[in-house]
Write a protein that holds these residues in place. Sequence first.
Motif, mmCIF file in Angstrom:
data_model
loop_
_atom_site.group_PDB
_atom_site.id
_atom_site.type_symbol
_atom_site.label_atom_id
_atom_site.label_comp_id
_atom_site.label_asym_id
_atom_site.label_seq_id
_atom_site.Cartn_x
_atom_site.Cartn_y
_atom_site.Cartn_z
ATOM 1 N N ALA A 647 0.827 -1.208 0.000
ATOM 2 C CA ALA A 647 0.000 0.000 0.000
ATOM 3 C C ALA A 647 0.860 1.257 0.000
ATOM 4 C CB ALA A 647 -0.934 -0.004 1.201
ATOM 5 N N ASP A 648 2.029 1.200 0.670
ATOM 6 C CA ASP A 648 2.925 2.355 0.683
ATOM 7 C C ASP A 648 3.482 2.640 -0.711
ATOM 8 O OD1 ASP A 648 3.060 2.957 3.623
ATOM 9 O OD2 ASP A 648 3.727 0.872 3.642
ATOM 10 N N ALA A 649 3.809 1.571 -1.450
ATOM 11 C CA ALA A 649 4.332 1.753 -2.802
ATOM 12 C C ALA A 649 3.282 2.381 -3.703
ATOM 13 C CB ALA A 649 4.790 0.409 -3.363
ATOM 14 N N PRO A 676 2.289 -11.705 -7.469
ATOM 15 C CA PRO A 676 1.153 -11.691 -8.408
ATOM 16 C C PRO A 676 -0.155 -11.211 -7.797
ATOM 17 C CG PRO A 676 1.792 -13.943 -7.825
ATOM 18 C CD PRO A 676 2.863 -13.041 -7.311
ATOM 19 N N GLY A 677 -0.331 -11.341 -6.514
ATOM 20 C CA GLY A 677 -1.574 -10.900 -5.896
ATOM 21 C C GLY A 677 -1.475 -9.552 -5.231
ATOM 22 N N ARG A 678 -0.305 -8.904 -5.284
ATOM 23 C CA ARG A 678 -0.125 -7.640 -4.570
ATOM 24 C C ARG A 678 0.602 -6.641 -5.472
ATOM 25 N NH1 ARG A 678 1.926 -11.057 0.602
ATOM 26 N NH2 ARG A 678 -0.110 -11.942 1.118
ATOM 27 N N CYS A 679 0.156 -6.598 -6.710
ATOM 28 C CA CYS A 679 0.780 -5.728 -7.709
ATOM 29 C C CYS A 679 -0.302 -4.891 -8.383
ATOM 30 C CB CYS A 679 1.533 -6.551 -8.749
ATOM 31 S SG CYS A 679 2.160 -5.607 -10.164
ATOM 32 N N ALA A 680 -0.029 -3.602 -8.561
ATOM 33 C CA ALA A 680 -0.961 -2.701 -9.232
ATOM 34 C C ALA A 680 -0.331 -2.162 -10.514
ATOM 35 C CB ALA A 680 -1.331 -1.547 -8.312
ATOM 36 N N ARG A 681 -1.164 -2.070 -11.550
ATOM 37 C CA ARG A 681 -0.736 -1.450 -12.812
ATOM 38 C C ARG A 681 -1.373 -0.071 -12.890
ATOM 39 N NH1 ARG A 681 -3.026 -4.600 -16.220
ATOM 40 N NH2 ARG A 681 -1.263 -5.992 -16.695
ATOM 41 N N PHE A 682 -0.570 0.926 -13.290
ATOM 42 C CA PHE A 682 -1.060 2.298 -13.405
ATOM 43 C C PHE A 682 -1.129 2.667 -14.887
ATOM 44 C CE2 PHE A 682 1.186 1.984 -9.388
ATOM 45 C CZ PHE A 682 0.240 2.475 -8.495
ATOM 46 N N SER A 683 -2.167 3.388 -15.242
ATOM 47 C CA SER A 683 -2.320 3.872 -16.615
ATOM 48 C C SER A 683 -2.682 5.341 -16.586
ATOM 49 C CB SER A 683 -3.410 3.084 -17.359
ATOM 50 O OG SER A 683 -3.107 1.706 -17.388
ATOM 51 N N VAL A 684 -2.262 6.047 -17.643
ATOM 52 C CA VAL A 684 -2.610 7.451 -17.824
ATOM 53 C C VAL A 684 -3.129 7.613 -19.238
ATOM 54 C CG1 VAL A 684 -1.758 9.820 -17.893
ATOM 55 C CG2 VAL A 684 -0.855 8.224 -16.176
ATOM 56 N N ALA A 685 -4.366 8.037 -19.391
ATOM 57 C CA ALA A 685 -4.986 8.255 -20.705
ATOM 58 C C ALA A 685 -4.870 7.013 -21.577
ATOM 59 C CB ALA A 685 -4.347 9.452 -21.402
ATOM 60 N N GLY A 686 -5.037 5.860 -20.967
ATOM 61 C CA GLY A 686 -5.012 4.615 -21.714
ATOM 62 C C GLY A 686 -3.634 4.054 -21.971
ATOM 63 N N GLN A 687 -2.551 4.741 -21.549
ATOM 64 C CA GLN A 687 -1.187 4.261 -21.740
ATOM 65 C C GLN A 687 -0.630 3.734 -20.423
ATOM 66 O OE1 GLN A 687 0.146 8.126 -23.753
ATOM 67 N NE2 GLN A 687 1.358 6.593 -24.822
ATOM 68 N N GLU A 688 0.059 2.593 -20.504
ATOM 69 C CA GLU A 688 0.618 1.999 -19.287
ATOM 70 C C GLU A 688 1.712 2.889 -18.731
ATOM 71 O OE1 GLU A 688 3.391 -1.739 -18.538
ATOM 72 O OE2 GLU A 688 1.300 -2.369 -18.884
ATOM 73 N N LEU A 689 1.575 3.232 -17.447
ATOM 74 C CA LEU A 689 2.550 4.086 -16.768
ATOM 75 C C LEU A 689 3.611 3.282 -16.048
ATOM 76 C CD1 LEU A 689 3.350 6.983 -15.834
ATOM 77 C CD2 LEU A 689 1.883 6.602 -13.849
ATOM 78 N N GLY A 690 3.210 2.190 -15.398
ATOM 79 C CA GLY A 690 4.167 1.394 -14.654
ATOM 80 C C GLY A 690 3.476 0.537 -13.623
ATOM 81 N N HIS A 691 4.249 0.021 -12.674
ATOM 82 C CA HIS A 691 3.714 -0.902 -11.685
ATOM 83 C C HIS A 691 4.246 -0.547 -10.300
ATOM 84 C CE1 HIS A 691 3.397 -3.120 -15.484
ATOM 85 N NE2 HIS A 691 2.423 -3.821 -14.928
#
Length: 827
Positions: A647-649, A676-691
Amino acid sequence: MRAPLSWIRDYVDLPEELTSEQLAAELTALGLKLEALEKPGEDIAGPLVVGRVLTMDPEPQKNGKTINWCTVDVGDANGTGEPQGIVCGAHNFAPGDLVVVVLPGAVLPGGFEISARKTYGHLSAGMICSSRELGLGDDHEGIIVLPADAGKPGDDVFELLHLRDDVIEFEINPDRAYALSLRGIARESALAFSIPFTDPAVRPVPAPDADGYPVVVDDPAGCPVFVTRTVTGFDPAAPTPSWMSRRLFLAGMRPISLAVDVTNYVMLELGQPIHGYDGDKLSGPIRVRRATEGERLRTLDGVDRTLSTEDLLITDDSGPIGLAGVMGGETTELSATTSHVVIEAAHFDATSVFRTQKRHKLPSEASKRFERGVDPELPPYAADRVAELLTTYGGGSVAPGATHVGTAPARPEIRIGYDLPARVTGMDIDAETTVAHLRAVGCRVETDGDGLTATPPSWRPDLNDPFDLVEEVARIVGYDQVPSILPTATSGRGLTREQRLRRRVGRALAGAGCVEVLSFPFVGEAAFDALGLPDDDVLRRTVRLANPLSSEEPAYTTTLLPGLFKAAARNIGRGAPGVALFETGTVAFPVDRGPAPIYGVDWRPTEDELAKLFDAIPEQPLHLAAVLAGERERSGWWGSGRDAGWADAIALVRRLAAELGVDLTVESAARMPWHPGRCARFSVAGQELGHAGELHPRVCQAFGLPPRTSAVEVDLDLLMRHAQDVVAGPEFSTYPVAKEDVALVVDGSVTAAEVEAALREGAGDLLESIRLFDVYTGDQVGPGHKSLAFALRFRAPDRTLTEQETTAARDAAVALAAERTGAVQRA
């Protein structure tokens, strides 16, 4: 290059009161970088005198050792005039010899105090000294036996042995090869004080004739000049004079034998490497040629070397006898029986010597000079100087005849305007000063109306264009004379948008308790294996380096995480209870557009050529990565702490997005190196930002990180492209807040972020904040479902909300969440 002060004074009449510190400061101002300043002999104190051995009685001991009980005449140095009784373990002297005696009360190097003490049944009052005991060399086998005319008993030996002679050591830049000699350093010393310089290379030499040792040069490009002189009747047992041995030792070379020491001495004196051959071992004429494939040579270091066709060789009828400019061969080396010496002084191509010594991993004092550039006019003078010293101290005679093959390459003429030094440096340098200083460094100068033509001296191969001459003028005028003028800032300019955004990012992360680090951007397959990346992962496709620092990390990195993980593990391993590190840097992804073209440096590439160069450059996006390991909140008297978690990340990324005014989309993902169960993917305007999220346990173990370490990596370029230059500050209302909590039951596959987004949109403008405060799974919600409890806070800027308004906003939020996610409100 180590330069004894007394040796410099041989060629320059420096002021008597001048100290080595003052001289070093002046030479540093001229561009010779000071490396060290040593004062040998400074730690020797007390009576150190000449003694004459009167008696020498050998006395065998029970331990098998034989000592000598000696009486030594030291004159009045001991205060009595009586012979001094001394025990000595050496045997290389005899009664009547003059030796060096240190008397009680003296101190030798290393703080070794001398006193009268009883040993082997005698009271030994002093010591007969060896070279190593006085710091004169490494020889400890026998004591120093002085020449018969060294002086009378009791005379001081400090001056006689050159014990106190300051040594200035310089780090010589590759473009100042002339300073790898006392000739060059003395010339700079004369330049520093504007006093005359006595060139040790100026001497009459015989004209070349056919009586010299025969030489054939098959490769004049590799060897433009080759000179030989011959000495016959040389005494190979003749000792090296003490003054020469001392100077060689102070200059960093070990005295070996007279013949070898003379060649080394002249190399240090003039800068011209010299090689000596045993004339009786030579077979036929000396020949200079390129090696043929498969030829072999055993060099003086005892290594049998396979030669390349690019190696320039010295040969005779027997085959190779030396690597030109690098090292001689064993078959013709000078030995303890050599009485016929053939002296070689030649000039070799710098590039050829450099490549040979690199190919064979054979750096030498000779190659160090040749590859930087030696004066091509020196060989005849250096050969004559060696012949003179050999016959002076080793007897014999210089054979008639001198071989001189080839001529020194001509130096280029350089045209320069009178005003160029002033325009480049900003100093007030007039034409007269320019001409005078160029002549001072040895240039031949011809002047005309608006400029001059300078021909650099043969010992300055680094002077090749007008700006080289400007540098010479500037360094003599003095770099300290360059005016300090603050340039006027152009109005309307400041930090670029990217610079401002990067600073905002850095401040935001620092405010979150993170510390910035810098890591080497290089990576190898082992790092990818430790990250657990699959074989076909895009991150494994790297840009390989042509000349990597380490064979284990031969590629430019595609991710910042390995370097960060190593830094975090190092800090944790050294006792840090927790770390929060971040790094911004470029990564590189190869492009399939073919290799970059290689153009010359003598013209500017065209626009099309530049486009081809840029097309071949790999993509290099700017990334940001962070790692959180160990304690995130410290424990203390206030209670227990808390370790960093996934959650901090994720909160770090959300904080960055808020700082830059970017709307994020967050969803669960499975991506190594994250759990695999504690990973979030971030997107901005439909483009992958990172994890972001918690690292996989295997990754933590591979990098030596604590369990549940969390990490972030995002594309900072993408984040900044969508950033707002100005982010609106929070709005505050003095009216009371209305609180509503809702609990929604959703399918286990639905993420809290999806539910939160629907609630936020459905609640409308009155919603001030939303926070997930509870997640429940159990019998009350049924298998495969979960309950998400959100705290909704409503507030209006201009009024107190009524219960009906708050209820309507809450119900609208729940309705949209139900429509989009299938959520059912719990009673």
